[in-house]
Design a protein around this motif. Structure first.
Motif, mmCIF file in Angstrom:
data_model
loop_
_atom_site.group_PDB
_atom_site.id
_atom_site.type_symbol
_atom_site.label_atom_id
_atom_site.label_comp_id
_atom_site.label_asym_id
_atom_site.label_seq_id
_atom_site.Cartn_x
_atom_site.Cartn_y
_atom_site.Cartn_z
ATOM 1 N N GLU A 777 0.869 -1.180 0.000
ATOM 2 C CA GLU A 777 0.000 0.000 0.000
ATOM 3 C C GLU A 777 0.900 1.223 0.000
ATOM 4 O OE1 GLU A 777 -4.160 -1.581 1.294
ATOM 5 O OE2 GLU A 777 -3.614 0.481 1.755
ATOM 6 N N ASP A 778 0.713 2.067 -1.010
ATOM 7 C CA ASP A 778 1.565 3.244 -1.171
ATOM 8 C C ASP A 778 3.035 2.883 -1.127
ATOM 9 O OD1 ASP A 778 -0.500 5.569 -1.110
ATOM 10 O OD2 ASP A 778 -1.042 4.206 0.516
ATOM 11 N N CYS A 779 3.365 1.777 -1.784
ATOM 12 C CA CYS A 779 4.748 1.315 -1.932
ATOM 13 C C CYS A 779 5.381 0.812 -0.637
ATOM 14 C CB CYS A 779 5.640 2.384 -2.580
ATOM 15 S SG CYS A 779 5.137 2.777 -4.254
ATOM 16 N N VAL A 780 4.628 0.783 0.467
ATOM 17 C CA VAL A 780 5.133 0.125 1.674
ATOM 18 C C VAL A 780 4.668 -1.329 1.623
ATOM 19 C CG1 VAL A 780 4.889 -0.013 4.187
ATOM 20 C CG2 VAL A 780 5.294 2.194 3.081
ATOM 21 N N THR A 781 5.602 -2.249 1.832
ATOM 22 C CA THR A 781 5.282 -3.677 1.722
ATOM 23 C C THR A 781 5.111 -4.305 3.101
ATOM 24 O OG1 THR A 781 6.579 -3.805 -0.301
ATOM 25 C CG2 THR A 781 6.087 -5.893 0.792
ATOM 26 N N MET A 782 4.019 -5.068 3.261
ATOM 27 C CA MET A 782 3.807 -5.808 4.508
ATOM 28 C C MET A 782 3.619 -7.274 4.160
ATOM 29 S SD MET A 782 1.234 -3.074 6.219
ATOM 30 C CE MET A 782 0.913 -2.370 4.608
ATOM 31 N N LEU A 783 4.097 -8.140 5.032
ATOM 32 C CA LEU A 783 3.917 -9.577 4.822
ATOM 33 C C LEU A 783 3.113 -10.129 5.990
ATOM 34 C CD1 LEU A 783 4.829 -12.053 3.021
ATOM 35 C CD2 LEU A 783 6.527 -12.463 4.805
ATOM 36 N N PHE A 784 2.046 -10.868 5.652
ATOM 37 C CA PHE A 784 1.204 -11.481 6.689
ATOM 38 C C PHE A 784 1.242 -12.992 6.537
ATOM 39 C CE2 PHE A 784 -0.397 -7.271 5.871
ATOM 40 C CZ PHE A 784 -0.646 -6.766 7.142
ATOM 41 N N SER A 785 1.198 -13.684 7.654
ATOM 42 C CA SER A 785 1.082 -15.136 7.607
ATOM 43 C C SER A 785 -0.397 -15.462 7.697
ATOM 44 C CB SER A 785 1.843 -15.753 8.779
ATOM 45 O OG SER A 785 1.547 -17.126 8.833
ATOM 46 N N GLU A 786 -0.889 -16.276 6.751
ATOM 47 C CA GLU A 786 -2.312 -16.589 6.734
ATOM 48 C C GLU A 786 -2.671 -17.639 7.768
ATOM 49 O OE1 GLU A 786 -5.224 -15.914 3.815
ATOM 50 O OE2 GLU A 786 -4.469 -14.377 5.154
ATOM 51 N N ASP A 787 -1.710 -18.460 8.158
ATOM 52 C CA ASP A 787 -2.070 -19.609 8.970
ATOM 53 C C ASP A 787 -1.039 -19.871 10.059
ATOM 54 O OD1 ASP A 787 -1.139 -21.844 6.255
ATOM 55 O OD2 ASP A 787 -0.113 -20.205 7.228
ATOM 56 N N ARG A 788 -0.592 -18.820 10.702
ATOM 57 C CA ARG A 788 0.477 -19.059 11.661
ATOM 58 C C ARG A 788 -0.009 -19.846 12.878
ATOM 59 N NH1 ARG A 788 0.872 -15.593 16.146
ATOM 60 N NH2 ARG A 788 -0.541 -13.828 16.046
ATOM 61 N N ARG A 789 -1.302 -19.768 13.164
ATOM 62 C CA ARG A 789 -1.773 -20.499 14.343
ATOM 63 C C ARG A 789 -1.932 -21.994 14.077
ATOM 64 N NH1 ARG A 789 -3.624 -15.627 15.011
ATOM 65 N NH2 ARG A 789 -3.430 -14.647 17.043
ATOM 66 N N SER A 790 -2.254 -22.323 12.817
ATOM 67 C CA SER A 790 -2.520 -23.725 12.523
ATOM 68 C C SER A 790 -1.245 -24.509 12.213
ATOM 69 C CB SER A 790 -3.484 -23.836 11.343
ATOM 70 O OG SER A 790 -2.895 -23.228 10.213
ATOM 71 N N GLN A 791 -0.140 -23.823 12.040
ATOM 72 C CA GLN A 791 1.086 -24.521 11.663
ATOM 73 C C GLN A 791 2.007 -24.686 12.868
ATOM 74 O OE1 GLN A 791 2.006 -25.812 8.803
ATOM 75 N NE2 GLN A 791 0.292 -25.120 7.545
ATOM 76 N N PRO A 792 2.651 -25.851 12.938
ATOM 77 C CA PRO A 792 3.647 -25.982 13.995
ATOM 78 C C PRO A 792 4.781 -25.005 13.730
ATOM 79 C CG PRO A 792 3.821 -27.816 12.459
ATOM 80 C CD PRO A 792 2.616 -27.012 12.045
ATOM 81 N N SER A 793 5.339 -24.455 14.783
ATOM 82 C CA SER A 793 6.436 -23.524 14.565
ATOM 83 C C SER A 793 7.750 -24.259 14.772
ATOM 84 C CB SER A 793 6.335 -22.351 15.530
ATOM 85 O OG SER A 793 6.472 -22.818 16.837
ATOM 86 N N GLY A 794 8.805 -23.659 14.320
ATOM 87 C CA GLY A 794 10.128 -24.189 14.608
ATOM 88 C C GLY A 794 10.718 -25.039 13.500
ATOM 89 N N GLN A 795 10.173 -24.952 12.273
ATOM 90 C CA GLN A 795 10.820 -25.737 11.221
ATOM 91 C C GLN A 795 12.153 -25.087 10.870
ATOM 92 O OE1 GLN A 795 9.104 -23.212 10.132
ATOM 93 N NE2 GLN A 795 9.081 -22.965 7.928
#
Ligand SMILES: [Zn+2]
Length: 798
Positions: A777-795
């Motif tokens: 948006e207005d050349c500022v880039t953001m990255l969102f995780s769609e499923d961070r809660r459903s995925q195990p972390s730590g890979q």
């Protein structure tokens, strides 16, 4: 340069003692280093306390400076440990502390005023106003975000000259704005704000069209050709990134920038010499060089989507292959066992990396075995099977460069010298005398910062005349033997004679049994050590209980602290915290991003999108990074006026230091004080009582705070009941990255974001087991995780 005084300081990283001396020998004016805790580079080897004192001694001898990085967020429970470290640092005073946590900075300012404060790049100071605010909070230097270019630097130096500016000139770039990156903490449970960054931006991702690439992997910053511009724009210090890097890297980069600065000073150094130094620095570690944001607000040539690692310098193209040996004409000097890399392009945007070392090194003609060869020579050596004719080989390490490093064992150990005065008087009618030992205020270069030790010990010794003169002086030399102590005594006599029955008796003629003198000496060492430890422990306990309880009281009452730097008279609106909505309710709908955009972007304001409504208020959460801050403030003001005209009440979310002065001006637009309110958003990192107290002290209008979202450990959750800290709640998806780099430029790999940029984009990305949405948006880039809660972390990251 019209004035040599304006030549900036050259500041190098020191991940360990060996890197520290490499930096100094390479020509650094200053180094920055961390201890194992509270340092934004926990994976670096860092310094223990004796090593720190050793490098500090060396720095003082050489007239160089040392900055200590305590640049992580600090939890409540960690304050005792922080205080203990600060007491140590007060004794062995560095030239400054680099901090991220504002609460810790105010703790230092109140309790350890002898420690100078530098605001880390992690504080994300984005406007001269915010820099002036930092100055009013006791900060003497601001480390500017890497996103600040030449024009920004000039503006900071002109509009907020109260502080010095430190500017990154070389090394790795973060894709996200530093201090606002939540990727490592949220995906892998290793917070970049706690010194544990796992470099999520160096992973590869698959785009919607199937292209795989390292879309967020930045090239390396290199501004050695811009030193004059940096000095003229007002940089006080030129900072090289890399506490995780090798001493070879530190040494060669220091030499490169020293040569550049010397040349600026008028020393005759040829272009060829500079190029040679560049080649050495690139051999030690280099990605593709970039000037990043120096000339372009949205980044220029920012990304290398093909390979995220060290790529060294070109060595030459394979001219012939025979029996597993490649023949080539060298473009750089090469030696046996030097490291070689070949990047073989894959079908996607990425390359496959083949790394090996030079073995069976020989002259191409005749096959004579050799150990080294210079650029221009035609040579052959063994290569892996996958190497083909025409491949470009690169040199990625040099044993010759490694050998030139200064050896740490040549430098003296750290022993502080403590001055002690011996007073001597006769007693009991002259048959014996008393030795009175008083450690004086420390006089060594490392100093026990103005801390006189209240210690007097005395020993009654038999008085007799030495058979040979000088025995007493020899006995005194026993005091030099420090044993296990981490300091050394240097004793002097208060007088050269002792008064015996009214007669001056020369001390040189005294005899003292060495065994007795040794006992006295040991006791003095022990007593001084105990005094140090005691003063540290007492100081620590006192500092803590006193300062923390004050912080806590301030936080609970929400009273204006003495800082009062913003001077807001506008009081909290009496918003009841129990009405605070879940943070997810404050989002702006975006097709393709299920959770919505959590900020009022410039586009949302310009296109008259409705503000989210909850708890009887309209909500305006400010974006922590925008491409045009004054334009954004204009849009905010226009929107607020319209909202007030329609009778609405607006709650504004502050998410960065530079939002505070803006908030003050926005408050003036409100027709009455109860129509506008403010809350602290997640990037203020309100997660401890000291941090709540700090922000409340600075801006009493803050009604409540959304808690920091990273999982920062068990012991750092402040009690929530009845407090002004509010959990973000279910369904809230914060941005993993917020970048001033515009994602559009990735399509052309290294382009810059031009007039034709559509400025808005939503696209999904995948890595091996996650789905992401990238939003521009207005050349500022953001990255969102769609499923961070459903995925195990730590890979594992590759
Ligand atoms: Zn753009």
């Amino acid at each position: 340069m019209d004035s040599l005084q304006r030549l900036p300081e050259l500041l190098l990283p020191a991940g360990g003692f060996d890197s520290g001396i490499a930096a100094f020998e390479g020509g650094a004016d200053a180094i920055y280093l961390g201890f194992t805790d509270f340092s934004a580079r926990k994976q670096a080897r860092n310094f223990d306390r004796l090593e720190y004192r050793r490098i500090l001694n060396l720095a003082r001898e050489k007239g160089k400076k040392i900055y200590v990085a305590l640049n992580t967020l600090v939890a409540d429970a960690e304050y005792p440990e922080v205080a203990e470290l600060l007491i140590f640092l007060e004794r062995f005073l560095p030239d400054a502390i680099i901090f991220q946590d504002w609460a810790m900075a105010s703790f230092i300012r109140e309790r350890f005023p002898s420690l100078a404060l530098h605001a880390s790049t992690q504080t994300a100071i984005q406007s001269p106003e915010a820099a002036a605010l930092a100055a009013s909070l006791g900060v003497s230097r601001v480390v500017l975000p890497r996103e600040c270019g030449r024009d920004d630097l000039e503006r900071f130096a002109r509009e907020a000259p109260q502080v010095e500016y430190e500017v990154f000139v070389h090394g790795a770039l973060c894709y996200s704005f530093s201090g606002l990156c939540l990727a490592s903490g949220l995906i892998l449970g290793r917070s970049g704000n706690r010194g544990e960054c796992a470099q999520v931006c160096r992973s590869y991702y698959t785009r919607q069209n199937g292209d795989k690439g390292y879309w967020f992997s930045c090239r390396d910053l290199e501004l050695v050709d811009e030193l004059a511009a940096l000095a003229e724009a007002g940089a006080a210090s030129l900072k090289v990134e890399g506490r995780m890097k090798s001493p070879e890297y530190v040494y060669s980069v220091a030499r490169l920038y020293r040569a550049g600065l010397d040349r600026l000073k008028g020393v005759a150094i040829s272009d060829a010499a500079i190029e040679g130094l560049k080649e050495e620095a690139h051999t030690a570690f280099a990605r593709v060089p970039s000037k990043a944001y120096f000339f372009s607000a949205s980044g220029d040539g920012l990304i290398d989507s093909s390979y995220p690692g060290h790529r060294g310098v070109p060595l030459g193209q394979v001219e012939a292959l025979e029996g597993g040996r490649a023949t080539l004409t060298l473009e750089a000097d090469l030696g046996l066992r030097d490291g070689v890399l070949c990047l073989k392009p894959l079908a996607c945007a990425m390359s496959e990396a083949l790394a090996f070392s030079v073995q069976d090194f020989a002259e191409a003609a005749g096959g004579k075995r050799i150990v080294t060869a210079v650029a221009g020579a035609r040579v052959s050596f063994a290569v892996p099977d996958k190497i083909e004719k025409g491949d470009l080989l690169r040199k990625i390490s040099s044993r010759e460069l490694d050998r030139r490093l200064p050896a740490p064992e040549l430098y003296p150990p750290a022993l502080e010298v403590v001055e002690a005065a011996l007073g001597i008087e006769a007693c009991d009618g002259g048959g014996r005398f008393r030795l009175e030992m008083k450690p004086a205020k420390a006089s060594s270069h490392v100093g026990i910062a103005d801390r006189p030790l209240a210690f007097v010990d005395s020993e009654v010794l038999p008085l007799s005349v030495a058979r040979t003169p000088g025995g007493f002086t020899r006995a005194l030399s026993l005091f030099d033997e420090s044993g296990e102590a981490d300091f050394r005594l240097h004793v002097s006599l208060e007088s050269s004679t002792v008064d015996v029955d009214g007669q001056a008796f020369p001390l040189a003629d005294l005899f003292v049994p060495p065994s007795l003198m040794k006992k006295a000496k040991n006791r003095l060492y022990e007593a001084i050590s105990a005094a140090f430890d005691l003063s540290a422990a007492e100081g620590s306990a006192a500092a803590l209980s006193e300062t923390l309880s004050r912080f806590e009281a301030k936080a609970r009452e929400g009273e204006a602290a003495s800082h009062g730097a913003v001077g807001l008279s506008h009081n909290a609106v009496g918003f009841e915290v129990r009405y605070a909505p879940p943070r997810a309710a404050l989002s702006f709908p975006r097709e393709g991003l299920a959770s919505g955009l959590p900020y009022a972007s410039p586009a949302a304001l310009a296109t008259a999108e409705a503000l989210p409504e909850a708890a009887g208020w309209r909500w305006l959460p400010l974006m922590p990074v925008v491409s045009d801050l004054s334009g954004y403030e204009g849009l905010l003001a226009a929107r607020l006026k319209r909202e007030f005209e329609s009778g609405a009440k607006v709650m504004v979310g502050l998410d960065a230091l530079h939002h505070l002065p803006i908030a003050l001006r926005l408050a003036q637009l409100s027709p009455s004080p109860d129509r506008i309110g403010f809350f602290g958003d997640i990037h203020l990192y309100a997660r401890s009582w000291p941090s709540v107290a700090f922000w409340r002290g600075l801006f009493p209008g803050l009604s409540f705070f959304y808690e920091a979202v990273e999982d920062l450990g068990e012991d750092d959750k402040p009690e929530r009941e009845g407090s002004c800290l509010v959990a973000t709640g279910e369904g809230f998806v914060p941005p993993l990255f917020i970048s001033r780099g515009c994602f559009f430029k990735h399509d052309v790999k290294s382009g810059s974001c031009g007039k034709d940029c559509p400025k808005r984009l939503i696209e999904t990305l995948n890595d091996r087991n996650r789905r992401y949405v990238v939003v521009v948006e207005d050349c500022v880039t953001m990255l969102f995780s769609e499923d961070r809660r459903s995925q195990p972390s730590g890979q594992a990251l590759h």
